[in-house]
Scaffold this motif. Structure first.
Motif, PDB file in Angstrom:
ATOM      1  N   LEU A  62      38.179  29.144  45.649  1.00 35.15           N
ATOM      2  CA  LEU A  62      36.804  29.783  45.371  1.00 35.15           C
ATOM      3  C   LEU A  62      35.320  29.015  44.823  1.00 35.15           C
ATOM      4  CD1 LEU A  62      34.845  31.555  42.231  1.00 35.15           C
ATOM      5  CD2 LEU A  62      36.290  30.120  41.429  1.00 35.15           C
ATOM      6  N   HIS A  63      34.350  29.335  46.036  1.00 35.99           N
ATOM      7  CA  HIS A  63      33.151  28.784  46.204  1.00 35.99           C
ATOM      8  C   HIS A  63      31.995  29.530  45.023  1.00 35.99           C
ATOM      9  CE1 HIS A  63      34.643  26.842  48.719  1.00 35.99           C
ATOM     10  NE2 HIS A  63      35.118  27.758  49.799  1.00 35.99           N
ATOM     11  N   GLU A  64      30.835  28.033  43.736  1.00 30.90           N
ATOM     12  CA  GLU A  64      30.231  28.988  43.584  1.00 30.90           C
ATOM     13  C   GLU A  64      29.082  28.215  43.714  1.00 30.90           C
ATOM     14  OE1 GLU A  64      31.397  28.278  38.986  1.00 30.90           O
ATOM     15  OE2 GLU A  64      32.607  30.098  39.714  1.00 30.90           O
ATOM     16  N   GLU A  65      27.493  28.687  43.383  1.00 31.23           N
ATOM     17  CA  GLU A  65      26.268  28.470  43.310  1.00 31.23           C
ATOM     18  C   GLU A  65      25.905  27.314  42.551  1.00 31.23           C
ATOM     19  OE1 GLU A  65      24.057  25.832  46.766  1.00 31.23           O
ATOM     20  OE2 GLU A  65      25.997  27.207  47.028  1.00 31.23           O
ATOM     21  N   HIS A  66      25.701  26.498  42.600  1.00 32.86           N
ATOM     22  CA  HIS A  66      24.943  26.157  40.457  1.00 32.86           C
ATOM     23  C   HIS A  66      23.537  25.729  41.058  1.00 32.86           C
ATOM     24  CE1 HIS A  66      28.748  25.485  37.824  1.00 32.86           C
ATOM     25  NE2 HIS A  66      28.773  26.732  39.369  1.00 32.86           N
ATOM     26  N   THR A  67      22.501  26.615  40.124  1.00 36.45           N
ATOM     27  CA  THR A  67      20.744  25.695  40.774  1.00 36.45           C
ATOM     28  C   THR A  67      20.996  25.019  39.102  1.00 36.45           C
ATOM     29  OG1 THR A  67      20.556  27.532  39.986  1.00 36.45           O
ATOM     30  CG2 THR A  67      20.701  27.652  41.860  1.00 36.45           C
ATOM     31  N   PHE A  68      19.376  24.128  39.823  1.00 37.71           N
ATOM     32  CA  PHE A  68      18.838  23.210  38.512  1.00 37.71           C
ATOM     33  C   PHE A  68      17.488  23.040  38.560  1.00 37.71           C
ATOM     34  CE2 PHE A  68      23.829  22.291  39.809  1.00 37.71           C
ATOM     35  CZ  PHE A  68      24.121  21.976  38.542  1.00 37.71           C
ATOM     36  N   THR A  69      16.690  23.257  37.696  1.00 41.20           N
ATOM     37  CA  THR A  69      15.071  22.913  38.171  1.00 41.20           C
ATOM     38  C   THR A  69      14.802  22.102  37.382  1.00 41.20           C
ATOM     39  OG1 THR A  69      14.808  25.663  38.712  1.00 41.20           O
ATOM     40  CG2 THR A  69      13.323  24.343  37.877  1.00 41.20           C
TER      41      THR A  69
END
Length: 281
Positions: free
Chosen positions: A213-220
């Motif tokens: 399973l691949h997930e894209e996690h984003t951060f600001t």
């Protein structure tokens, strides 16, 4: 650029893991910045529930590289096995993990010090084993996975978690553009030993891979002050004396070099679920 990867350099282990406050500060800065992506401990629990034949009757769950115990606590609370064993090599992190667990005395958790190349558990003693964000700290992650295969009981599952090689590349670009480390984009990824692209093959060296399973996690990050709290604990960059480990000084340097504005970045998180070859057969 042939400098040692900080995560694989024995000379830097005490600097990186000798103080629990360093990891707590790093994690706190990242979690405050997170804008998308499921909590990793919750995904681990879901994968065990999905792929273990009897997720409601787990005996022992091993959490390798448990750090401050965040995943161990969630695993114990959500899966309720008879026992969770959190293993880490850093005494300072284990001390904090034990302190956090004392606030939840109804959970059955033991935190032990050990080397993940030689897991201190008997063969076939674990119904599930988790190795999240730790395999890239080994120059020989295949040996760690072989140990996981040894301790897994028939029917048990392993959940391995890592990051993509180009995680947080926007941070590299900002650090280079600020002049704080002009070579920031050229340094080797911290995750070279076990990353999103090679983890399934590493797992397949000793286990049967049943799901990826691949997930894209984003951060600001809100701005320089927020980003500096993360950068101050990041060993990847070659910062001037007085900046590494000093968020205030690092923030001041960023303000001087660049206009203050939010910074969005991302990290690919990969989960590999596997079981023993005997079970697969």
């Amino acid at each position: 650029m042939n400098e040692p990867n900080p995560f694989l350099d024995p000379a830097r282990q005490h600097e990186l893991y000798g103080r629990a406050s360093r990891l707590a500060g790093r994690t706190s800065a990242l979690m405050r910045a997170k804008t998308s992506g499921h909590p990793v401990p919750e995904t681990i629990v879901s994968l065990v529930q999905t792929h273990h034949a009897q997720p409601d009757h787990l005996r022992v769950v091993l959490d390798i590289g448990c750090g401050r115990g965040t995943s161990s606590l969630v695993i114990a609370d959500r899966l309720r096995p008879r026992r969770v064993v959190g293993l880490d090599a850093a005494p300072a992190l284990l001390e904090q993990a034990r302190a956090r667990a004392q606030e939840l005395p109804y959970l059955a958790i033991d935190f032990v010090r050990g080397d993940f190349h030689y897991l201190p558990l008997p063969a076939r003693s674990c119904d599930a084993a988790v190795a999240a964000f730790c395999l890239y700290h080994s120059p020989r992650p295949d040996e760690v996975i072989a140990q996981i295969a040894r301790v897994l009981a028939p029917g048990g599952v392993a959940v391995l978690v890592t990051k993509g090689l180009d995680s947080y590349r926007e941070v590299d670009q900002l650090v280079a553009g600020s002049g704080l480390d002009r070579w920031a984009e050229c340094h080797e990824s911290l995750y070279t030993a076990a990353h999103s692209d090679n983890l399934p093959d590493l797992a397949a060296s000793s286990l049967d891979v049943i799901a990826v399973l691949h997930e894209e996690h984003t951060f600001t990050f809100d701005g320089h002050d927020h980003l500096a709290r993360y950068l101050a604990t990041n060993p990847k960059y070659h910062l001037a004396p007085g900046l590494y480990g000093n968020p205030s000084a690092l923030a001041a340097a960023l303000h001087e070099a660049l206009p203050d504005q939010p910074l969005a970045t991302s990290s690919r998180i990969t989960f590999v679920v596997a079981r023993t070859w005997e079970e697969a057969g």
